[in-house]
Design a protein around this motif. Structure first.
Motif, PDB file in Angstrom:
ATOM      1  N   VAL A  90       0.849  -1.184   0.000  1.00 10.09           N
ATOM      2  CA  VAL A  90       0.000   0.000   0.000  1.00 10.09           C
ATOM      3  C   VAL A  90       0.892   1.243   0.000  1.00 10.09           C
ATOM      4  N   PRO A  91       0.797   2.103  -1.013  1.00 12.84           N
ATOM      5  CA  PRO A  91       1.626   3.311  -1.033  1.00 12.84           C
ATOM      6  C   PRO A  91       1.088   4.367  -0.074  1.00 12.84           C
ATOM      7  N   MET A  92       1.943   5.290   0.290  1.00 11.88           N
ATOM      8  CA  MET A  92       1.520   6.453   1.077  1.00 11.88           C
ATOM      9  C   MET A  92       1.348   7.619   0.105  1.00 11.88           C
ATOM     10  N   VAL A  93       0.140   8.132  -0.004  1.00  8.00           N
ATOM     11  CA  VAL A  93      -0.158   9.184  -0.976  1.00  8.00           C
ATOM     12  C   VAL A  93      -0.956  10.291  -0.279  1.00  8.00           C
ATOM     13  N   SER A 112      -4.474  24.422 -11.168  1.00  5.52           N
ATOM     14  CA  SER A 112      -3.260  24.915 -10.514  1.00  5.52           C
ATOM     15  C   SER A 112      -3.102  24.213  -9.169  1.00  5.52           C
ATOM     16  N   PHE A 113      -1.926  23.646  -8.955  1.00  6.93           N
ATOM     17  CA  PHE A 113      -1.628  22.981  -7.685  1.00  6.93           C
ATOM     18  C   PHE A 113      -0.415  23.655  -7.061  1.00  6.93           C
ATOM     19  N   GLU A 114      -0.500  23.869  -5.772  1.00  7.94           N
ATOM     20  CA  GLU A 114       0.619  24.448  -5.040  1.00  7.94           C
ATOM     21  C   GLU A 114       1.381  23.328  -4.354  1.00  7.94           C
ATOM     22  N   ASP A 115       2.627  23.086  -4.791  1.00 13.56           N
ATOM     23  CA  ASP A 115       3.407  21.980  -4.232  1.00 13.56           C
ATOM     24  C   ASP A 115       3.572  22.098  -2.725  1.00 13.56           C
ATOM     25  N   GLU A 116       3.751  23.337  -2.254  1.00 15.13           N
ATOM     26  CA  GLU A 116       4.011  23.484  -0.833  1.00 15.13           C
ATOM     27  C   GLU A 116       2.784  23.248   0.032  1.00 15.13           C
ATOM     28  N   GLU A 117       1.599  23.149  -0.629  1.00 14.98           N
ATOM     29  CA  GLU A 117       0.382  22.912   0.139  1.00 14.98           C
ATOM     30  C   GLU A 117      -0.057  21.457   0.103  1.00 14.98           C
ATOM     31  N   VAL A 118       0.823  20.578  -0.405  1.00 15.64           N
ATOM     32  CA  VAL A 118       0.490  19.151  -0.402  1.00 15.64           C
ATOM     33  C   VAL A 118       0.269  18.691   1.034  1.00 15.64           C
ATOM     34  N   GLU A 119      -0.837  18.049   1.251  1.00  9.49           N
ATOM     35  CA  GLU A 119      -1.197  17.659   2.604  1.00  9.49           C
ATOM     36  C   GLU A 119      -0.430  16.411   3.038  1.00  9.49           C
ATOM     37  N   LYS A 120      -0.533  16.094   4.303  1.00  9.76           N
ATOM     38  CA  LYS A 120       0.181  14.964   4.882  1.00  9.76           C
ATOM     39  C   LYS A 120      -0.252  13.666   4.223  1.00  9.76           C
ATOM     40  N   GLU A 121       0.712  12.780   3.982  1.00 12.55           N
ATOM     41  CA  GLU A 121       0.390  11.498   3.377  1.00 12.55           C
ATOM     42  C   GLU A 121      -0.547  10.701   4.271  1.00 12.55           C
ATOM     43  N   VAL A 181     -10.571  19.622  -3.704  1.00  7.88           N
ATOM     44  CA  VAL A 181      -9.763  18.651  -2.974  1.00  7.88           C
ATOM     45  C   VAL A 181      -9.839  17.319  -3.705  1.00  7.88           C
ATOM     46  N   PHE A 182      -8.670  16.728  -3.957  1.00  6.56           N
ATOM     47  CA  PHE A 182      -8.610  15.459  -4.673  1.00  6.56           C
ATOM     48  C   PHE A 182      -8.055  14.383  -3.744  1.00  6.56           C
ATOM     49  N   GLY A 183      -8.809  13.316  -3.569  1.00  2.56           N
ATOM     50  CA  GLY A 183      -8.375  12.224  -2.710  1.00  2.56           C
ATOM     51  C   GLY A 183      -7.719  11.114  -3.516  1.00  2.56           C
ATOM     52  N   PRO A 184      -6.747  10.417  -2.924  1.00  2.61           N
ATOM     53  CA  PRO A 184      -6.131   9.273  -3.602  1.00  2.61           C
ATOM     54  C   PRO A 184      -7.202   8.246  -3.967  1.00  2.61           C
ATOM     55  N   THR A 185      -7.125   7.744  -5.187  1.00  2.00           N
ATOM     56  CA  THR A 185      -8.163   6.847  -5.702  1.00  2.00           C
ATOM     57  C   THR A 185      -7.531   5.694  -6.467  1.00  2.00           C
ATOM     58  N   TRP A 186      -7.972   4.488  -6.160  1.00  2.00           N
ATOM     59  CA  TRP A 186      -7.516   3.319  -6.925  1.00  2.00           C
ATOM     60  C   TRP A 186      -8.243   3.253  -8.260  1.00  2.00           C
ATOM     61  N   LYS A 187      -7.495   3.163  -9.354  1.00  3.33           N
ATOM     62  CA  LYS A 187      -8.080   2.840 -10.667  1.00  3.33           C
ATOM     63  C   LYS A 187      -7.831   1.359 -10.905  1.00  3.33           C
ATOM     64  N   VAL A 188      -8.901   0.607 -10.964  1.00  5.42           N
ATOM     65  CA  VAL A 188      -8.802  -0.852 -11.126  1.00  5.42           C
ATOM     66  C   VAL A 188      -9.296  -1.212 -12.525  1.00  5.42           C
ATOM     67  N   THR A 189      -8.427  -1.815 -13.302  1.00  2.38           N
ATOM     68  CA  THR A 189      -8.791  -2.214 -14.670  1.00  2.38           C
ATOM     69  C   THR A 189      -9.073  -3.711 -14.698  1.00  2.38           C
ATOM     70  N   ALA A 210      -9.452   5.588  -2.121  1.00  2.00           N
ATOM     71  CA  ALA A 210      -8.486   4.755  -1.416  1.00  2.00           C
ATOM     72  C   ALA A 210      -8.425   5.007   0.084  1.00  2.00           C
ATOM     73  N   ILE A 211      -9.284   5.875   0.611  1.00  2.00           N
ATOM     74  CA  ILE A 211      -9.297   6.105   2.051  1.00  2.00           C
ATOM     75  C   ILE A 211     -10.443   5.345   2.714  1.00  2.00           C
ATOM     76  N   ASP A 212     -11.638   5.403   2.102  1.00  2.00           N
ATOM     77  CA  ASP A 212     -12.776   4.729   2.738  1.00  2.00           C
ATOM     78  C   ASP A 212     -13.424   3.659   1.869  1.00  2.00           C
ATOM     79  N   GLY A 213     -12.891   3.417   0.665  1.00  2.00           N
ATOM     80  CA  GLY A 213     -13.414   2.346  -0.170  1.00  2.00           C
ATOM     81  C   GLY A 213     -14.675   2.680  -0.953  1.00  2.00           C
ATOM     82  N   LYS A 214     -15.069   3.948  -0.992  1.00  2.00           N
ATOM     83  CA  LYS A 214     -16.261   4.333  -1.748  1.00  2.00           C
ATOM     84  C   LYS A 214     -15.991   4.187  -3.241  1.00  2.00           C
ATOM     85  N   ILE A 215     -16.973   3.630  -3.955  1.00  2.00           N
ATOM     86  CA  ILE A 215     -16.833   3.428  -5.394  1.00  2.00           C
ATOM     87  C   ILE A 215     -17.460   4.608  -6.136  1.00  2.00           C
ATOM     88  N   PHE A 216     -16.664   5.220  -7.043  1.00  2.00           N
ATOM     89  CA  PHE A 216     -17.151   6.354  -7.825  1.00  2.00           C
ATOM     90  C   PHE A 216     -17.546   5.880  -9.226  1.00  2.00           C
TER      91      PHE A 216
END
Length: 303
Positions: free
Chosen positions: A63-66, A181-190, A238-246, A257-263
């Motif tokens: 499991v990666p830390m993202v 536009s994304f601000e690198d310095e505002e990347v939240e905690k993994e 706000v963009f949350g880490p998401t698994w793309k499953v093919t 990838a945080i709570d398992g909700k399917i989009f």
């Protein structure tokens, strides 16, 4: 021995004792968590085997830390605007800004391409194309689709961060582009994410995977589950880490990838909405006389 030396000796002794106890605590915690994770993985693996569902060797074992990421707004950077200005001066494209944050361009000379060199060819007339990842060639809709990247990961199906190239007779003819536009310095905690096996289990429980299927790839990207109007200024997202499953190399599922909700994601709808918003209609055969007579009653759009 003086009192100061005795006090220092006590401090060092308690410090060593604290470090020893901390090490024992972490060791016991790891021993407690590891069997649970292994047991869950083994249970899912057994369930997959019972349903003849296979996993490709490309499935990540760990499991990666993202981190979550937040976009400040949708706009072109000064660097990208400079590239666009150079294109205008070069004169090889007719460039229009549909809005301040939406670029639409028509190539004066259509560009031939193949499946193998599509990324290279797009890079020749979109100088900022390295900010996108290639999603694919939708041959039914006659477009090449690219999604913006951030934090080295793809931001899937966001109307404020995509590049879509129109294809006519096997050649690239025009494109529309937006950029977040994304601000690198505002990347939240993994954040700790759910494992690949837990993600597969969610899809299995929801009937998204069936007997005989193969999970061909799994990647972590970003998704915002809110549907936004194409190109309009929507403020921070706000963009949350998401698994793309093919599955079986062709069907994609997106699992938060945080709570398992399917989009649910509808590629055809995404493309069609973009086409309609930016008038990227398909070419059509010349209308017959009867069609011309009734043209005032038609919508004017041809698929």
């Amino acid at each position: 021995m003086q009192w100061g030396q005795i006090k220092l000796l006590f401090i060092l002794s308690f410090l060593i004792l604290d470090l020893f106890l901390l090490q024992q605590f972490l060791s016991k915690q790891e021993q407690t968590e590891l069997p649970q994770s292994t047991t869950t993985g083994n249970t899912v693996q057994q369930e997959l085997e019972n349903n003849n569902i296979t996993l490709s060797e490309e499935i990540p074992p760990e499991v990666p830390m993202v981190p979550n990421v937040t976009s400040t707004q949708s706009e072109f950077s000064e660097e990208v605007l400079s590239d666009i200005e150079a294109l205008e001066e070069e004169g090889s494209q007719q460039i229009n800004f549909v809005r301040d944050n939406v670029l639409k361009a028509t190539l004066k000379e259509p560009v031939e391409f193949t499946e193998d060199n599509v990324i290279e060819k797009v890079g020749e007339f979109v100088p900022f194309s390295n900010q996108y990842s290639y999603w694919g060639w939708n041959k039914e809709q006659n477009v090449l689709l690219f999604f913006q990247k951030t934090n080295d990961r793809t931001v899937y199906f966001n109307r404020s961060g995509f590049l879509m190239v129109k294809v006519e007779d096997g050649k690239m003819t025009e494109y529309v582009a937006t950029l977040l536009s994304f601000e690198d310095e505002e990347v939240e905690k993994e954040t700790s994410l759910i494992s690949p096996m837990t993600t597969v289990k969610r899809l299995l429980d929801e009937g998204k995977i069936e007997t005989g299927d193969e999970i061909t790839s799994m990647n972590i990207g970003y998704l915002n589950g809110i549907t936004l109007s194409p190109g309009e200024e929507n403020g921070p997202q706000v963009f949350g880490p998401t698994w793309k499953v093919t599955v079986n190399g062709e069907e994609n599922h997106f699992v938060y990838a945080i709570d398992g909700k399917i989009f649910p994601v509808d590629e055809e709808n995404f493309i069609q909405t973009a086409k309609e918003s930016y008038e990227m209609t398909d070419s059509a055969e010349p209308p017959s006389e009867s069609e011309s007579e009734n043209s005032e009653e038609s919508s004017g759009e041809t698929n």
